[in-house]
Scaffold this motif. Sequence first.
Motif, short mmCIF file in Angstrom:
data_model
loop_
_atom_site.label_atom_id
_atom_site.label_comp_id
_atom_site.label_asym_id
_atom_site.label_seq_id
_atom_site.Cartn_x
_atom_site.Cartn_y
_atom_site.Cartn_z
N SER B 55 0.84 -1.19 0.00
CA SER B 55 0.00 0.00 0.00
C SER B 55 0.88 1.25 0.00
N ALA B 56 0.30 2.35 -0.41
CA ALA B 56 1.07 3.57 -0.60
C ALA B 56 1.93 3.93 0.62
N PRO B 57 1.37 3.91 1.84
CA PRO B 57 2.21 4.33 2.97
C PRO B 57 3.37 3.38 3.27
N ASP B 58 3.35 2.16 2.71
CA ASP B 58 4.46 1.23 2.96
C ASP B 58 5.77 1.71 2.36
N ALA B 60 6.49 5.07 1.62
CA ALA B 60 6.65 6.52 1.74
C ALA B 60 6.71 6.88 3.22
N ALA B 61 7.44 7.94 3.52
CA ALA B 61 7.53 8.40 4.90
C ALA B 61 7.52 9.92 4.89
N PHE B 392 12.10 1.55 9.98
CA PHE B 392 12.01 0.25 10.60
C PHE B 392 10.64 -0.39 10.35
N ARG B 393 9.58 0.40 10.57
CA ARG B 393 8.24 -0.14 10.39
C ARG B 393 8.00 -0.55 8.94
N LEU B 396 9.47 -3.87 8.10
CA LEU B 396 8.74 -5.02 8.64
C LEU B 396 7.44 -5.26 7.87
N VAL B 397 6.70 -4.20 7.59
CA VAL B 397 5.43 -4.38 6.88
C VAL B 397 5.68 -4.92 5.48
N LEU B 400 6.63 -8.52 5.67
CA LEU B 400 5.45 -9.34 5.95
C LEU B 400 4.59 -9.50 4.70
N ASN B 401 4.34 -8.39 4.01
CA ASN B 401 3.52 -8.48 2.80
C ASN B 401 4.18 -9.38 1.76
N VAL B 404 3.85 -13.12 2.81
CA VAL B 404 2.51 -13.64 2.54
C VAL B 404 2.31 -13.81 1.03
N ALA B 412 -1.48 -7.68 -1.14
CA ALA B 412 -2.07 -7.07 0.04
C ALA B 412 -3.06 -5.95 -0.24
#
Lengths: 426, 426
Positions: B55-58, B60-61, B392-393, B396-397, B400-401, B404, B412
């Motif tokens: 997803s977009a926020p994955d 971008a920060a 970091f987040r 991990l996301v 995980l994506n 899966v 996702a």
Amino acid sequence: MDDRPAHVVIVGGGFAGLWAARALARAPVRITLLDRGNHHLFQPLLYQVATAGLSAPDIAAPLRRILRRQRNVEVQMATVSRVDAQAREVELEHAGGRRRLGYDYLVLATGATHAYFGNEHWAPHAPGLKTLDDALELRRRLLLAFERAEAATDPAERDAWLSFAIIGGGPTGVELAGTLAEIARHTLEREFHNIDPARARVRLVEAGPRVLSAFPEDLSRKARRQLEQLGVEVLTGAPVEDIDARGYRCDGRFVPARTVVWAAGVSASPLGSCLGVALDRAGRVKVRPDLSVPGHPEIFVAGDLAAVERPDGRPVPGVAPAAKQMGRYVARRIRARLGGRAVPDRFAYRDYGNLATIGRMAAVVELGAWRLSGVLAWWFWLLAHLFFLIGFRNRLVVLLNWSVAYWTHQRAARIILGGDDRSDRD
Amino acid sequence: MDDRPAHVVIVGGGFAGLWAARALARAPVRITLLDRGNHHLFQPLLYQVATAGLSAPDIAAPLRRILRRQRNVEVQMATVSRVDAQAREVELEHAGGRRRLGYDYLVLATGATHAYFGNEHWAPHAPGLKTLDDALELRRRLLLAFERAEAATDPAERDAWLSFAIIGGGPTGVELAGTLAEIARHTLEREFHNIDPARARVRLVEAGPRVLSAFPEDLSRKARRQLEQLGVEVLTGAPVEDIDARGYRCDGRFVPARTVVWAAGVSASPLGSCLGVALDRAGRVKVRPDLSVPGHPEIFVAGDLAAVERPDGRPVPGVAPAAKQMGRYVARRIRARLGGRAVPDRFAYRDYGNLATIGRMAAVVELGAWRLSGVLAWWFWLLAHLFFLIGFRNRLVVLLNWSVAYWTHQRAARIILGGDDRSDRD
């Protein structure tokens, strides 16, 4: 009757419609599930998308994917524009144009949308929160407001961008207000140069005498106290008189606020009005005790579109568990008609309780006589929502985002999409 | 000169601009970082947002978040419309209107956008992929195409919706084509009733003689073979002659395709043309060897906006590592001018190699003389991209994506936002 299995058309892939479809998995029927989107939405966490805690796909899953192993259901992405109860047909609008689709049984589960009760001109200035698109638009407005405040050179203008109003003190309003206060106070800390985001004013404006009016009075009081501890100004007995691009009017006084959110009311989907039967004030269909439509035993209404009373006269609330129960009940009624086991001819809502989250480590929970508030209630809310979220992956991603948010105050989805236009630019 | 620290204005928060800002953390300067968005985007994974894997926020920060601990930088969300090199000012457009901002040093790092080279009327029918908004629009089109095919009653119409064309065989085109083929063959398996998504035709149309022309010929050949194994039809030596809402024309033949994606070319951001200096054919600024603008030693250009040659005459490629190196080099040059350590007066691009992913377990890698393709190359690509992803987040996301997706073929973010309108509806 011919030999083909009965055709059940379900309109809406929310909790009511999806649970009805699933409960018909082993029934001798063929099902067409119609939804104008391609996904089931876990609406209880929608406010977290609006407040940048989760991204849209975290709380949604494609209906086709959810139902791919159920061979008696066909999913179609289409908008139902009309029900022709006499001809037993629904009229669809989709990519290929209009067409009609016949049914033997119809389940209407198109839910509700936010409503301005005659003040539709408020809509562009105070968007509501019912769909993922709504949530992304709210996220854009909330995040842009701080950017606008940072860029403002006029102090009054800056204050107006730092002034937020949530209209409506129900669960959605309370969740939005509490989370927004946390964003202003913690998430954005030390990120701006010209403004102190913690000085943002978040007002929760409720027309009635208390917030969370569906809860017992002592929990409303506790919710209010928790909101105030998070930094929200709670105004009760304060009906809003007008809203425009610069703020809102309440008690005869104009309050500058460049970001106003509407959480004050919903009305049922307009599809109910095709049926030619009585609707309640919010446009919901007054169904018979078995959720069928008076005069049309082959049409059922489930979820937020149905007006159903409990034995004591109180309405069945518009919450996810009620929608799921209605969906399942309707499926059992249809199975019974097709020769399955008999089912009581009155839908009985099983009330497992009422939860509302307020913000970081703040929530209220009512489970029968058992009442909780504060940190414990928040943990309970968190686990319950994680448990009910559809999809293994979604649960893990949401858990991860929540854990990071808990420890760092950070929010995963602070991305402004669609440039910096605002539809209410003036 | 007064006592105030020199003011460095950086335009663009991509790899070049952000790395320049970071490398100035300890310099005696104050920095203003301007970006029209609020986030830094990890562009190498943008195609995964377009193909519903992330997803977009994955990817971008928020720039403010990344730079919150660096006290000498101020982030402003604003669009720079003009550079006035004589007055040493840039002209901003933001929420509060227009204003001018003076600088002592200017770093232009506004990158590139997709370009149609005189065929701008193709844009609505063949969108490109440079921003998160582009990626979400592509995702919508790709997912809707299968819904449209499912709803179509006319077989020719159905086939046209199941016909996809990616124009341009560079890294983006190859990634999109390979992933789209996987979606059609695996992700959507058993989810449709009227169509078999695996029958979708994914064509990769390249005007030149081979795909991935920046790679050695043997890797191009291997990439082509891997694409074909994934189910992509690769057409080389096939310049596109026209594109409209129903398909494209190539080699004098019209090919029906309701979904066409443009990955055939980029041109530099138009800001370079304000400088009054020579640009190359793609609109990039022909900078001096130290990345400064001829006649303006106080203006630097970094990233995709800069046309720089390597000692052997080949251009420095428009890839993330080059942009980061340019950003850091410019920062060191500015520090040197302010009395810091001397820095070579020629930017030297350090070429660590070239990676391109093709699809599930398929990629090509060139690291000097070391060449890899297939599964090993794919793992290398995967770890490299995970390693360079900011936050970091996010790591991990994304991990995980990807895990899966690897085990289940699921993606996702298969959510259609914005209803089912298509801008090219006819």
